[in-house]
Design an enzyme around this catalytic site. Structure first.
Site, PDB file in Angstrom:
ATOM      1  N   LYS A 156       0.842  -1.197   0.000  1.00 51.90           N
ATOM      2  CA  LYS A 156       0.000   0.000   0.000  1.00 51.90           C
ATOM      3  C   LYS A 156       0.886   1.260   0.000  1.00 51.90           C
ATOM      4  O   LYS A 156       0.693   2.163  -0.788  1.00 51.90           O
ATOM      5  CB  LYS A 156      -0.909  -0.017   1.228  1.00 51.90           C
ATOM      6  CG  LYS A 156      -1.764   1.215   1.356  1.00 51.90           C
ATOM      7  CD  LYS A 156      -2.572   1.201   2.630  1.00 51.90           C
ATOM      8  CE  LYS A 156      -3.123   2.583   2.906  1.00 51.90           C
ATOM      9  NZ  LYS A 156      -3.740   2.677   4.212  1.00 51.90           N
ATOM     10  N   GLU A 191      10.851  -4.857   3.535  1.00 52.51           N
ATOM     11  CA  GLU A 191      10.853  -6.267   3.141  1.00 52.51           C
ATOM     12  C   GLU A 191      10.376  -6.430   1.699  1.00 52.51           C
ATOM     13  O   GLU A 191      10.978  -7.155   0.901  1.00 52.51           O
ATOM     14  CB  GLU A 191       9.911  -7.075   4.054  1.00 52.51           C
ATOM     15  CG  GLU A 191      10.379  -7.197   5.488  1.00 52.51           C
ATOM     16  CD  GLU A 191       9.818  -6.109   6.390  1.00 52.51           C
ATOM     17  OE1 GLU A 191       9.583  -4.968   5.920  1.00 52.51           O
ATOM     18  OE2 GLU A 191       9.631  -6.382   7.590  1.00 52.51           O
ATOM     19  N   HIS A 222      -3.642 -32.148  21.005  1.00 55.63           N
ATOM     20  CA  HIS A 222      -2.511 -32.953  21.465  1.00 55.63           C
ATOM     21  C   HIS A 222      -1.349 -32.062  21.837  1.00 55.63           C
ATOM     22  O   HIS A 222      -0.207 -32.507  21.846  1.00 55.63           O
ATOM     23  CB  HIS A 222      -2.130 -33.960  20.374  1.00 55.63           C
ATOM     24  CG  HIS A 222      -3.285 -34.855  20.032  1.00 55.63           C
ATOM     25  ND1 HIS A 222      -3.565 -36.009  20.732  1.00 55.63           N
ATOM     26  CD2 HIS A 222      -4.279 -34.707  19.121  1.00 55.63           C
ATOM     27  CE1 HIS A 222      -4.670 -36.557  20.232  1.00 55.63           C
ATOM     28  NE2 HIS A 222      -5.129 -35.774  19.264  1.00 55.63           N
ATOM     29  N   LYS A 273      10.717   0.078  12.957  1.00 54.68           N
ATOM     30  CA  LYS A 273      11.175   0.241  11.569  1.00 54.68           C
ATOM     31  C   LYS A 273      12.313   1.261  11.504  1.00 54.68           C
ATOM     32  O   LYS A 273      13.327   1.037  10.848  1.00 54.68           O
ATOM     33  CB  LYS A 273      10.030   0.741  10.677  1.00 54.68           C
ATOM     34  CG  LYS A 273       8.929  -0.275  10.430  1.00 54.68           C
ATOM     35  CD  LYS A 273       7.908   0.304   9.447  1.00 54.68           C
ATOM     36  CE  LYS A 273       6.653  -0.516   9.388  1.00 54.68           C
ATOM     37  NZ  LYS A 273       5.581   0.076   8.610  1.00 54.68           N
ATOM     38  N   GLU A 307      -3.290  -5.658  15.729  1.00 53.76           N
ATOM     39  CA  GLU A 307      -2.801  -4.389  15.189  1.00 53.76           C
ATOM     40  C   GLU A 307      -3.890  -3.315  15.313  1.00 53.76           C
ATOM     41  O   GLU A 307      -3.597  -2.128  15.352  1.00 53.76           O
ATOM     42  CB  GLU A 307      -2.366  -4.551  13.719  1.00 53.76           C
ATOM     43  CG  GLU A 307      -1.241  -3.613  13.324  1.00 53.76           C
ATOM     44  CD  GLU A 307      -0.683  -3.838  11.925  1.00 53.76           C
ATOM     45  OE1 GLU A 307      -1.465  -3.912  10.963  1.00 53.76           O
ATOM     46  OE2 GLU A 307       0.546  -3.918  11.791  1.00 53.76           O
ATOM     47  N   ARG A 336      -4.558  -4.061   6.939  1.00 54.27           N
ATOM     48  CA  ARG A 336      -5.122  -5.332   7.430  1.00 54.27           C
ATOM     49  C   ARG A 336      -6.583  -5.520   7.014  1.00 54.27           C
ATOM     50  O   ARG A 336      -7.195  -6.521   7.361  1.00 54.27           O
ATOM     51  CB  ARG A 336      -4.950  -5.429   8.935  1.00 54.27           C
ATOM     52  CG  ARG A 336      -5.493  -4.246   9.721  1.00 54.27           C
ATOM     53  CD  ARG A 336      -5.020  -4.271  11.173  1.00 54.27           C
ATOM     54  NE  ARG A 336      -5.376  -3.049  11.885  1.00 54.27           N
ATOM     55  CZ  ARG A 336      -4.668  -1.929  11.873  1.00 54.27           C
ATOM     56  NH1 ARG A 336      -3.556  -1.848  11.160  1.00 54.27           N
ATOM     57  NH2 ARG A 336      -5.048  -0.871  12.574  1.00 54.27           N
TER      58      ARG A 336
HETATM   59  O1  LIG Z   1       1.310  -2.649   2.333  1.00 56.30           O
HETATM   60  P1  LIG Z   1       2.458  -2.036   3.023  1.00 56.30           P
HETATM   61  O2  LIG Z   1       2.410  -0.533   2.978  1.00 56.30           O
HETATM   62  O3  LIG Z   1       3.752  -2.559   2.461  1.00 56.30           O
HETATM   63  O4  LIG Z   1       2.397  -2.396   4.540  1.00 56.30           O
HETATM   64  C1  LIG Z   1       2.468  -3.721   4.985  1.00 56.30           C
HETATM   65  C2  LIG Z   1       2.055  -3.853   6.425  1.00 56.30           C
HETATM   66  O5  LIG Z   1       2.891  -3.084   7.244  1.00 56.30           O
HETATM   67  C3  LIG Z   1       2.149  -2.507   8.310  1.00 56.30           C
HETATM   68  O6  LIG Z   1       2.042  -1.154   8.067  1.00 56.30           O
HETATM   69  C4  LIG Z   1       2.785  -2.729   9.640  1.00 56.30           C
HETATM   70  O7  LIG Z   1       4.167  -2.645   9.588  1.00 56.30           O
HETATM   71  C5  LIG Z   1       0.788  -3.188   8.229  1.00 56.30           C
HETATM   72  O8  LIG Z   1      -0.225  -2.455   8.796  1.00 56.30           O
HETATM   73  C6  LIG Z   1       0.664  -3.398   6.769  1.00 56.30           C
HETATM   74  O9  LIG Z   1      -0.334  -4.333   6.476  1.00 56.30           O
END
Ligand SMILES: O=P(O)(O)OC[C@H]1O[C@](O)(CO)[C@@H](O)[C@@H]1O
Length: 549
Positions: A206, A212, A384, A512, A353, A268
């Site tokens: 987003k 990552e 189990h 972060k 979250e 989310r």
């Molecule tokens: O879609 P993006 O901006 O890469 O964010 C990924 C995720 O990182 C977060 O902002 C949390 O680090 C989440 O709320 C979100 O779903």
């Protein structure tokens, strides 16, 4: 607004909780033959039995009244109407617009967002069909057979878990793989199995700033080029989903290959947006549409059903009851369906979250427990392992048992066993087994009286442990959409009661920033003195282990 704990409903619930603490559900079932029939609700293909909860009708009514006193109806209406209820980011919260399959307009700042939503769905549909039909090929003209979805958090869990849950609905043209973690093992393992000429990368972020996802996409691009693809071939193999189109373009994604989303969609809550593209690619667009329709049905139910019949409201208020009046610290999700095994991880992000917060909307510290720890795994495996603690450990861990009544591709033997375990567990949690019953069971074991007593104490099951049971006919895209939307709205209702902003996530930011600084430290671009002694020590060890020979 009156402080939550000062409300008469809160005070009354406190009194009720102290009485109920002395009572056992086993006795209620024995005394009240209508209990189970009364405490059940069915809507949108989902059936909820909430009779195995430590509640009376009076408790439920008082809980509903508490929700209203906290402004539930008004806040729900504001959410659906596109008001900026995410007050720390000044944003509307409109995942419900993404699945608004009706013709009703949804206004944000006076502008109807539905044309953009529908245009994006149309773009997703055309692209999905082009990939499936072979109209969209890789650069050598071969059809796309593998899709690698790169994203993390909400840009990963929704697509991955919905695709996994709907395995019986998969489209045969492509196989979808998911990579989230920056741990290089993951992307390496996935890409090393694939032919780059038949692979499409869907990069989902987003914000388009997530470390990552940016790194994994860069590695995927490097892999594509190293395998023989050229820069001009990238457009055939890389698409992105983002609300930050400018950043996506400067990263090198062709403008036509960007599927937009909007800042009024929380990460989310985004699987219903173009973030769901991997779902559409995995299942076909018609199934993705069904998922949206199921969620829309739940939206209508949540918006219109009275609290007594309202699935998200009932679940939310039961959660408030245990969290605030019985000290429950966690809530366990127990899907008795292998394909739904990812649900606990999905709801974990959704809930923790959203409501893992200690400050109210107006910035005051809360004086009561808020969001619980969400955890769980598939039945019967948990029986189990951790069920021991739920049965005989201290305190209570409210549970949701979730079971499809029918499953595909199985003979009845397995499914009847699965169902019997599911129902048997909730029964055991509710009724328990008394000391006297355990003592009597040991009568013919030839034991001394004191040994019988000692063992009976260990075997005693307190029972009185609450659970909900959620059943549905079979897990279709429509049912899954309704199920996920039900949990979304449950979280919303709890956020309203606790006076939280359920739609920001400031708690993830500091890590972060510090992570980036540590990375600079590892690369020698940040002064050691900027770190505490422990962190300096850890960085030094890492650098030493990775120093060139
Ligand atoms: O879609 P993006 O901006 O890469 O964010 C990924 C995720 O990182 C977060 O902002 C949390 O680090 C989440 O709320 C979100 O779903």
């Amino acid at each position: 607004m009156t402080e939550l704990t000062a409300l008469p409903q809160w005070q009354h619930l406190q009194e009720l909780a102290s009485t109920i603490d002395q009572q056992h559900m086993r006795d209620w079932f024995a005394e009240d033959e209508d209990r189970a029939a009364r405490m059940q609700v069915e809507s949108c293909g989902l059936y909820l039995d909430f009779s195995k909860n430590r509640v009376t009708d009076e408790v439920m009514q008082t809980l509903f009244s508490l929700a209203e006193a906290q402004g539930l109806s008004d806040k729900r209406q504001k959410m659906f109407a596109g008001e900026a209820i995410n007050t720390t980011e000044n944003r509307a919260v409109l995942h419900t617009a993404l699945r608004n399959v009706s013709d009703t307009p949804v206004l944000v700042d006076g502008k109807d967002v539905m044309p953009e939503v529908k245009a994006t769905l149309q773009k997703m549909e055309s692209f999905t069909e082009a990939v499936h039909s072979g109209a969209h090929t890789g650069y050598t003209g071969k059809p796309i057979k593998h899709v690698v979805s790169i994203g993390i958090g909400g840009s990963f869990l929704g697509p991955k878990i919905m695709t996994e849950a709907l395995k019986p609905f998969r489209h045969s043209a492509v196989k979808v793989h998911f990579v989230a973690n920056v741990d290089g093992c993951h992307i390496h393992d996935v890409l090393s199995e694939l032919d780059h000429t038949e692979t499409l990368i869907v990069m989902s972020s987003k914000s388009f700033t997530t470390q990552e996802t940016l790194q994994n996409t860069q590695s995927a691009k490097a892999w594509f080029l190293a395998q023989g693809g050229a820069q001009e071939d990238v457009a055939k193999h890389f698409v992105a989903v983002s609300s930050n189109v400018t950043a996506a373009v400067s990263f090198g994604i062709a403008k036509d290959n960007i599927f937009p989303m909007w800042d009024w969609v929380g990460g989310r809550y985004s699987l219903w947006s173009a973030i769901g593209l991997p779902i559409a690619l995995a299942l076909g667009f018609a199934n993705f549409k069904q998922l949206l329709e199921g969620a829309h049905d739940m939206d209508r139910h949540f918006a219109t059903a009275p609290s007594e019949r309202n699935l998200p409201v009932i679940l939310a208020m039961l959660g408030v009851w245990y969290r605030n009046f019985f000290g429950a610290q966690s809530h366990v999700l127990l899907p008795y369906y292998h394909y739904l095994r990812g649900l606990p991880a999905y709801v974990q992000q959704l809930d923790m979250e959203s409501n893992g917060k200690s400050v109210t909307q107006s910035g005051e510290n809360v004086a009561y427990p808020t969001g619980p720890i969400i955890w769980g795994s598939e039945g019967t495996n948990g029986q189990h392992s951790f069920h021991q603690l739920i049965h005989q450990g201290q305190g209570i861990i409210p549970a949701d048992f979730i079971l499809p009544l029918n499953v595909p591709n199985q003979d009845d033997t397995h499914h009847a066993m699965l169902a019997s375990n599911c129902f048997g567990q909730s029964q055991a949690l509710m009724q328990g087994k008394t000391f006297e019953e355990c003592f009597a069971d040991l009568a013919d074991k030839g034991l001394e009286e004191d040994e019988r007593e000692r063992l009976a104490r260990h075997k005693t099951m307190p029972g009185n442990k609450p659970s909900n049971t959620i059943l549905f006919d079979s897990l279709t895209p429509h049912t899954l959409g309704a199920l996920i939307a039900m949990y979304e709205h449950k979280v919303f209702v709890q956020g309203v009661v606790w006076q939280l902003n359920s739609f920001d996530q400031w708690g993830v930011e500091l890590g972060k920033v510090l992570g980036d600084r540590v990375l600079a430290g590892i690369h020698g671009d940040q002064d050691d003195a900027d770190f505490d002694a422990s962190t300096q020590q850890l960085i030094a060890r890492f650098k030493h282990a990775n120093a060139p020979e």
